[in-house]
Design an enzyme around this catalytic site. Sequence first.
Site, short mmCIF file in Angstrom:
data_model
loop_
_atom_site.label_atom_id
_atom_site.label_comp_id
_atom_site.label_asym_id
_atom_site.label_seq_id
_atom_site.Cartn_x
_atom_site.Cartn_y
_atom_site.Cartn_z
N ASN A 69 0.83 -1.21 0.00
CA ASN A 69 0.00 0.00 0.00
C ASN A 69 0.88 1.27 0.00
O ASN A 69 2.05 1.21 -0.33
CB ASN A 69 -0.99 -0.04 1.17
N ARG A 70 0.28 2.39 0.38
CA ARG A 70 0.95 3.67 0.16
C ARG A 70 1.63 4.20 1.43
O ARG A 70 1.12 4.03 2.54
CB ARG A 70 -0.05 4.71 -0.33
N HIS A 97 3.36 0.23 -2.79
CA HIS A 97 3.82 -1.16 -2.78
C HIS A 97 5.35 -1.26 -2.71
O HIS A 97 5.97 -2.11 -3.36
CB HIS A 97 3.26 -1.93 -3.98
N HIS A 152 -1.87 -9.62 -3.67
CA HIS A 152 -2.66 -8.68 -4.47
C HIS A 152 -3.51 -9.41 -5.52
O HIS A 152 -3.64 -8.94 -6.66
CB HIS A 152 -1.71 -7.68 -5.13
N TYR A 185 -6.54 -10.47 -7.74
CA TYR A 185 -7.80 -9.88 -8.21
C TYR A 185 -8.75 -11.06 -8.45
O TYR A 185 -8.47 -11.91 -9.31
CB TYR A 185 -7.64 -9.17 -9.55
N ASP A 204 -11.62 1.73 -2.78
CA ASP A 204 -10.17 1.48 -2.76
C ASP A 204 -9.68 1.96 -1.39
O ASP A 204 -8.90 2.90 -1.29
CB ASP A 204 -9.50 2.26 -3.91
N GLN A 220 -7.49 -3.92 2.48
CA GLN A 220 -7.73 -2.94 1.42
C GLN A 220 -8.70 -3.59 0.44
O GLN A 220 -8.38 -4.57 -0.23
CB GLN A 220 -6.41 -2.60 0.70
N GLU A 274 -6.87 -7.16 0.03
CA GLU A 274 -5.47 -7.21 0.44
C GLU A 274 -5.42 -7.06 1.96
O GLU A 274 -5.54 -5.95 2.49
CB GLU A 274 -4.70 -6.07 -0.23
C1 BGC Z 1 -4.24 0.11 -4.53
C2 BGC Z 1 -4.78 0.68 -5.81
C3 BGC Z 1 -3.78 0.43 -6.92
C4 BGC Z 1 -3.52 -1.05 -7.00
C5 BGC Z 1 -2.50 -1.42 -8.07
C6 BGC Z 1 -3.98 -1.36 -4.72
O1 BGC Z 1 -3.42 -1.88 -3.56
O2 BGC Z 1 -5.12 0.30 -3.46
O3 BGC Z 1 -5.01 2.07 -5.66
O4 BGC Z 1 -4.26 0.90 -8.14
O5 BGC Z 1 -3.05 -1.50 -5.77
O6 BGC Z 1 -1.29 -0.83 -7.83
#
Ligand code: BGC
Length: 349
Positions: A80-81, A107, A177, A179, A249, A286, A313
């Site tokens: 994450n950020r 990430h 991560h 999907y 998100d 997340q 996540e």
């Molecule tokens: C984030 C998204 C991002 C994605 C791909 C996710 O963990 O929350 O904002 O676009 O990762 O990088």
Amino acid sequence: MSVERKEFGTMPDGRTVYRYILSNSSENEVHILTLGATLHSFIVDDKNGNKTDVLLGFDTVEDYLEKSDYQGATVGPVCNRIGNAAFSIDGVEYKLTANEKDVTCLHSGGEYSFVVWNAMVIDSDTVEFSYISPDGLNGFPGTINNSVTFKFTEENKLVIKYSAVSDKDTFINLTNHAYFNLNGFDSGDILSHSIMIDADKVTAVDTMSIPTGENFSVDGTVFDFRQPKLIGKDIDADNEQLGFTGGFDHNFCINNWDKTLRKCITAESDVSGLKLNVYTDLPGVQFYAGNFLKGICGKEQKPMNKRSGFCLETQYYPDTPNKSEFPSCFCKAGEEFVSQTVYEITLAE
Ligand code: BGC
């Protein structure tokens, strides 16, 4: 249970990328790549007995390296950020790679997701992937010894165990991560899936998706998933938080976190009759609805359009290294970080 290793492709430097296939007696399968310790496929019978691969991904190494939005990847050391791409430990500031808009670190700069991990078969149902990340990689302190084990069971449970030990004080927040699209990777959007998340609070973010520090109550908001709700129901509602992120998100703060493994999320599709149960011992998840997917072609050259997959996540909250009010993911030198997440797929009752 059985495990099989196949060649998946070749890295630009000539190294082979392998695919490990874990199968149970119902011939359901989980595929994991040594590239990024990536969860490539999760194949189960839907309500009509059709084998369905519920994970988005790619068919080649080149596509993973060039086009990926982290499909199925292991992410670390801190997923994450991180705001302003920096944090401090004991008064020392560490500058990280600012790979998002030259401001934030997303990430951790991505390395974990795109290097080749070592793999070792532990048992007929378990494979362990390991990667030692060098001190200072993308600015993160510590040589970190990481391992992720994937175990698949007869009950279609995928048990993921994370472990990391650093030789310097650091922060660790590993996740996967994947999907998911419970109708299959090639079956359109996920808006008619219902989802339930055991969370009374959600982490508010700013325009850069960095937490403000506030966790707001979901009561009476579009973020209330405490009862099953269709993902598509409110995703485009006129809501400031959704506006910042282009749809769900956000980090959901899991109720009554006590570090034990608990079922806290379920997702379901009427079309396939498949249900995903998520268990974790972590405090947050997340929930990302695939808002930024742009139609890039994935498996079988099928486009992965906006919202064609959703991610759950499991993790410590975003920007935790800069938020002393959040549960901490600080990891002392020599101490082992451990955590567990389970993705289980069943038929809906
Ligand atoms: C984030 C998204 C991002 C994605 C791909 C996710 O963990 O929350 O904002 O676009 O990762 O990088």
